[in-house]
Design an enzyme around this catalytic site. Structure first.
Site, PDB file in Angstrom:
ATOM      1  N   GLU A   1      84.603  48.676 -20.399  1.00  0.00           N
ATOM      2  CA  GLU A   1      84.623  48.771 -18.933  1.00  0.00           C
ATOM      3  C   GLU A   1      86.056  48.719 -18.423  1.00  0.00           C
ATOM      4  O   GLU A   1      86.420  49.386 -17.461  1.00  0.00           O
ATOM      5  CB  GLU A   1      83.857  47.592 -18.315  1.00  0.00           C
TER       6      GLU A   1
ATOM      7  N   ASP B   1      71.928  51.268 -15.815  1.00  0.00           N
ATOM      8  CA  ASP B   1      70.517  51.304 -16.226  1.00  0.00           C
ATOM      9  C   ASP B   1      69.627  50.864 -15.075  1.00  0.00           C
ATOM     10  O   ASP B   1      70.044  50.086 -14.223  1.00  0.00           O
ATOM     11  CB  ASP B   1      70.288  50.384 -17.436  1.00  0.00           C
TER      12      ASP B   1
HETATM   13  N1  ADE Z   1      74.813  45.045 -17.432  1.00  0.00           N
HETATM   14  C1  ADE Z   1      74.436  46.331 -17.360  1.00  0.00           C
HETATM   15  N2  ADE Z   1      73.111  46.430 -17.195  1.00  0.00           N
HETATM   16  C2  ADE Z   1      72.608  45.171 -17.184  1.00  0.00           C
HETATM   17  C3  ADE Z   1      71.320  44.615 -17.046  1.00  0.00           C
HETATM   18  N3  ADE Z   1      70.247  45.382 -16.900  1.00  0.00           N
HETATM   19  N4  ADE Z   1      71.205  43.269 -17.066  1.00  0.00           N
HETATM   20  C4  ADE Z   1      72.287  42.493 -17.215  1.00  0.00           C
HETATM   21  N5  ADE Z   1      73.532  42.951 -17.334  1.00  0.00           N
HETATM   22  C5  ADE Z   1      73.690  44.284 -17.318  1.00  0.00           C
END
Ligand code: ADE
Length: 252
Positions: free
Chosen positions: A16, A210
């Site tokens: 990142e 996500d």
């Molecule tokens: N970082 C990226 N996606 C995540 C998620 N779904 N839960 C926790 N940290 C994250």
């Protein structure tokens, strides 16, 4: 002599942070002596009239992976604030927790969207059913008001919820719905807690890798979208720093 604003940026994963560190042209800096055995890495930069201290959580020497999660984030934030205060003799104007996060279809999020935190940071996995400790567990810490910047930069706004797991247990899910959070990640509330102890406002820039309510696993979505999200983080954070330079610089 005018003093440039000082912004501390805290990031967890090297993937990142690398694009932003490169775009800033940040140079490595020595951590404070007390932190020399911690994994946190410090770098400094000057971007668009803003002094920047960029700290990453660093690599775990035992497992060799990035130290993601709240413990390392709290330590890294303390390291950066101490570097600002003792090394640069400055109190930062703002701390930004910058990284990837999960979002929800139900909240209208899409992969690659960038959120700025508003109006608070909460925790979804610190369930402590004891008087007083329940509120401590929820965190509920205020986010710096970056709403005008979000509008100008095309970012979404949402409550950021922190936990130490990538997945979402049924208990986490119930707490997240109750809090109204739209951004799920693993560091922000810890950074906000350290900021609150030092009276420094804390904001967040979080890019969605996500969708938690997608049928595709979080891990699969995360891996597929990490590079795109890191690029979005880099572009948004640079633009935000330039705007903060104008805004805070005018107040100094
Ligand atoms: N970082 C990226 N996606 C995540 C998620 N779904 N839960 C926790 N940290 C994250």
């Amino acid at each position: 002599m005018s003093v440039q604003p000082l912004v501390v940026i805290v990031m967890a994963m090297e993937a990142e942070a690398a694009p932003l560190r490169a775009a800033l042209g940040a140079a490595p800096a020595e951590p404070p002596v007390w932190a020399s055995s911690l994994p946190a890495r410090v770098a400094i930069a000057d971007h668009a009239g803003v002094d920047v201290v960029l700290v990453t959580n660093g690599t775990d020497p035992r497992t060799g992976v990035d130290c993601i999660g709240s413990t390392a984030a709290a330590l890294a934030t303390q390291v950066a604030l101490d570097h600002a205060r003792s090394g640069l003799a400055r109190q930062p104007d703002l701390v930004l927790t910058v990284g990837t996060a999960g979002g929800w279809n139900r909240a209208g999020a899409s992969i690659g969207d960038v959120y700025l935190a508003w109006d608070r940071f909460v925790c979804h996995d610190r369930r402590i059913d004891l008087p007083g400790f329940d509120a401590f567990g929820r965190a509920d810490l205020p986010a710096a008001d970056l709403r005008a910047h979000a509008e100008a930069l095309g970012c979404r706004l949402g409550i950021v919820t922190t936990g130490d797991s990538l997945d979402e247990s049924p208990e986490d899910a119930a707490r997240i719905v109750a809090s109204g959070a739209e951004v799920k990640e693993m560091e922000a509330a810890a950074v906000a807690w350290i900021g609150s102890l030092h009276d420094v406002p804390v904001g967040a820039v979080k890019a969605i890798t996500d969708l938690v309510d997608s049928p595709v696993t979080t891990a699969e979505q995360f891996s597929a979208n990490l590079a795109t999200a890191a690029d979005a983080l880099q572009r948004t954070t640079l633009a935000l720093l330039a705007r903060l330079g104008e805004e805070i610089g005018a107040d100094v």
